[in-house]
Design a protein around this motif. Sequence first.
Motif, short mmCIF file in Angstrom:
data_model
loop_
_atom_site.label_atom_id
_atom_site.label_comp_id
_atom_site.label_asym_id
_atom_site.label_seq_id
_atom_site.Cartn_x
_atom_site.Cartn_y
_atom_site.Cartn_z
N GLU A 127 0.83 -1.21 0.00
CA GLU A 127 0.00 0.00 0.00
C GLU A 127 0.86 1.25 0.00
N LEU A 128 1.96 1.18 0.79
CA LEU A 128 2.86 2.32 0.86
C LEU A 128 3.51 2.56 -0.51
N GLY A 129 3.85 1.51 -1.19
CA GLY A 129 4.44 1.65 -2.52
C GLY A 129 3.45 2.27 -3.49
N ARG A 130 2.20 1.82 -3.36
CA ARG A 130 1.17 2.38 -4.25
C ARG A 130 1.01 3.86 -4.01
N LEU A 131 0.97 4.24 -2.70
CA LEU A 131 0.80 5.64 -2.36
C LEU A 131 2.00 6.46 -2.83
N GLU A 132 3.20 5.89 -2.65
CA GLU A 132 4.39 6.60 -3.10
C GLU A 132 4.36 6.79 -4.61
N SER A 133 3.84 5.79 -5.32
CA SER A 133 3.73 5.92 -6.78
C SER A 133 2.78 7.04 -7.14
N ILE A 134 1.67 7.14 -6.39
CA ILE A 134 0.69 8.22 -6.64
C ILE A 134 1.34 9.58 -6.38
N LEU A 135 2.10 9.65 -5.24
CA LEU A 135 2.76 10.90 -4.92
C LEU A 135 3.75 11.29 -6.00
N ASP A 136 4.49 10.30 -6.48
CA ASP A 136 5.46 10.59 -7.54
C ASP A 136 4.74 11.15 -8.76
N GLN A 137 3.58 10.62 -9.07
CA GLN A 137 2.82 11.13 -10.22
C GLN A 137 2.35 12.57 -9.96
N ILE A 138 1.92 12.78 -8.70
CA ILE A 138 1.46 14.14 -8.35
C ILE A 138 2.61 15.13 -8.46
N TYR A 139 3.77 14.72 -7.88
CA TYR A 139 4.92 15.63 -7.88
C TYR A 139 5.40 15.92 -9.31
N ALA A 140 5.17 14.98 -10.18
CA ALA A 140 5.64 15.19 -11.56
C ALA A 140 4.61 15.93 -12.43
N SER A 141 3.43 16.18 -11.88
CA SER A 141 2.38 16.79 -12.70
C SER A 141 2.57 18.33 -12.78
N ARG A 142 2.01 19.00 -13.83
CA ARG A 142 2.08 20.44 -14.01
C ARG A 142 1.26 21.13 -12.93
N THR A 143 0.22 20.51 -12.53
CA THR A 143 -0.65 21.09 -11.49
C THR A 143 0.14 21.29 -10.22
N TRP A 144 0.94 20.24 -9.87
CA TRP A 144 1.71 20.32 -8.61
C TRP A 144 2.79 21.39 -8.76
N LYS A 145 3.37 21.52 -9.94
CA LYS A 145 4.40 22.53 -10.13
C LYS A 145 3.80 23.93 -10.06
N LEU A 146 2.57 24.14 -10.65
CA LEU A 146 1.89 25.42 -10.56
C LEU A 146 1.55 25.74 -9.12
N HIS A 147 1.18 24.68 -8.38
CA HIS A 147 0.86 24.84 -6.95
C HIS A 147 2.08 25.30 -6.18
N LEU A 148 3.23 24.75 -6.49
CA LEU A 148 4.44 25.13 -5.80
C LEU A 148 4.80 26.59 -6.12
N LEU A 149 4.56 27.04 -7.41
CA LEU A 149 4.88 28.40 -7.79
C LEU A 149 4.00 29.40 -7.03
N LEU A 150 2.73 29.13 -6.98
CA LEU A 150 1.80 29.99 -6.26
C LEU A 150 2.16 30.08 -4.78
N GLU A 151 2.60 29.00 -4.22
CA GLU A 151 2.96 28.96 -2.80
C GLU A 151 4.17 29.84 -2.55
N ARG A 152 5.12 29.84 -3.49
CA ARG A 152 6.29 30.68 -3.30
C ARG A 152 5.90 32.16 -3.40
N LEU A 153 5.01 32.49 -4.38
CA LEU A 153 4.57 33.87 -4.55
C LEU A 153 3.84 34.35 -3.30
N ARG A 154 3.17 33.50 -2.68
CA ARG A 154 2.45 33.88 -1.46
C ARG A 154 3.40 33.94 -0.26
#
Length: 616
Positions: free
Chosen positions: A586-613
């Motif tokens: 289960e942990l591996g599955r979740l880590e795989s999901i996280l890796d997908q999230i971290y690699a997505s454009r949405t997550w990168k846009l989220h990180l940019l907005l967080e820095r601006l704030r």
Amino acid sequence: MDEASRIPYRAADLTAGRILVLAAHPDDETLGAGGTISLNRGVEALRIWIATDGTSQEGVPPGEEAAYGLLRREEARRAAAALGAPEPRFAGFPDRGLARIPRELDAALSTLIDDFEPQLVLCPSPVEIHPDHRALAEALFSRVASSRPADADHDRYRLLRVAFYEISHPLLPNQLVDVASEAAAKKNALGAYASQQGVRDYAGAIEGLNAYRRMTLSGAGPVEAFRVVPYAELASVSLESFRRSIGPTAASAVRAGPVPVSLMIRTRNRPALLQEALDSVRDQTARPRQVVVINDGGAALPDLGRFREAFELVVEELSPGVGRSAAANRGVARATEELVAFLDDDDLLAPDHFDRLHRAYREGPSPVVYSDAVTAVYSPGESGWKLRHRGLQYSLDFDADYLLLANYIPLHTLLMPRSLYLAAGGFDEQFDLSEDWDFLIRLSFQTVFRHVRAVTCEYRVFEEESDHVAAGAAAFQEAREKIYARYSSRRTDAAIARAFDRMRSQVAFWYERDWRTQGELVFLREGQVRWERASHEARELRVRNVEIETDRARLRAENELVHARLADVFAVNERYDGELSKAHMELGRLESILDQIYASRTWKLHLLLERLRGRR
């Protein structure tokens, strides 16, 4: 009498340092005692001696007897090897011919015993049906039983034990040997006798008998039965009495027919004892043709009609009584047979008494023959007379000089021609005590006597029974003085010297024997001490062994409990391992999901907005 007093209910070892096994034919030793032989394969010395050539088996073609005998010898060698025994010795006497060569067989046994010096002898029993089995048993019995303390070779016999075994006819055993551990060895040894199995299933028969012998014992497997007797017992009983005591047999029923003997029985007021004496006469294997009962002034005799079918019965009533000597002479006057014998009403004859004596008489050369008698002492008991002691008291070879000094021949052991009795003058009627001694001295002037070394009579003494015993002392001294005075001229200095030398040698012999016996007693006592010490140590070892077994059982139980607990732990551990594996997945599955999230454009846009704030 309960069962355990009649037949053993426990197995026992049958062993000795030096064991001699006698067999009439090749295979007897294995059939009757193969298991016991195998059990004793490690003793100091073991010898198998086979008496006959074994050539008279049924089915042997004419002209092939010699080859068949060689075959059986080779089979005997293979059988001995299977039992772990040395190669047998072969005497080569004719099969089915042992009964015809008693002297040769006796000489062979004597030489064998002198040479091998056995402590234990195994032999077919005298209740066997086969004539060779019986002849071998009878020869051994006579050879051992006839040994006497004064004999130079007596030490060969006095400590000897004989174990009679069964082959084709069961006996009444007093020792059972558990041979279950040797069953395979015995089966292999029996298998070596292929020539015999081709004739009849002897192996199957003996297996059935050995299985039957297990009846009174626990466990399973074959058992061999024996009648074990020491020298002292053999020397104090007749062969036929012994035969009848160890089991029913067709051999005991064989009668030699009547013998030309008139038996005189003097009696006075002892009707019960008289009938016992007559029973012993009727029970003979060779009955006297005539029995003369002389009632010397006693009360009327009981009805004796039941004995008339067994022999001619003559009853002489003397009233008033005429005394023992005159009564005996009256009896002989009524005798009609060639030979005469005597029996007191309180004594007994063994079943083979007349058979043995008549055969000795026929063999010659002495016309007067006498046997041995045991003395049996009875004391009063709650239900009648009880046997207190039985021992061989009367057994001396003939010595006319010694007879002038003491009587060593009980009258009822004697058989003689009636003509010789008359020539000696019969009983002197001046004597009513020691009249037999006086007569025997006069008879010895006529001829020498032949001593048959075999117990065939019982001289009975009943304690606290009256007259002649109580009156004996003074009357006996007076009778002895009369006899000494009567034959004083016959007692020469040389004769007295010989008798004295004989008595002195006997005393020296008994002193030496006593010295040896004392040494043996010390050895036995020391052995008993060693045995008791070893027994005590064995008991301690058994106790310690029980303690060890108890501890072992406890540890085994604890070990089993620990193993059970470990099994539970292993089961729980396996369950935990399964759950942990699922968690990792289960942990591996979740880590795989996280890796997908971290690699997505949405997550990168989220990180940019967080820095601006200004949050990262």
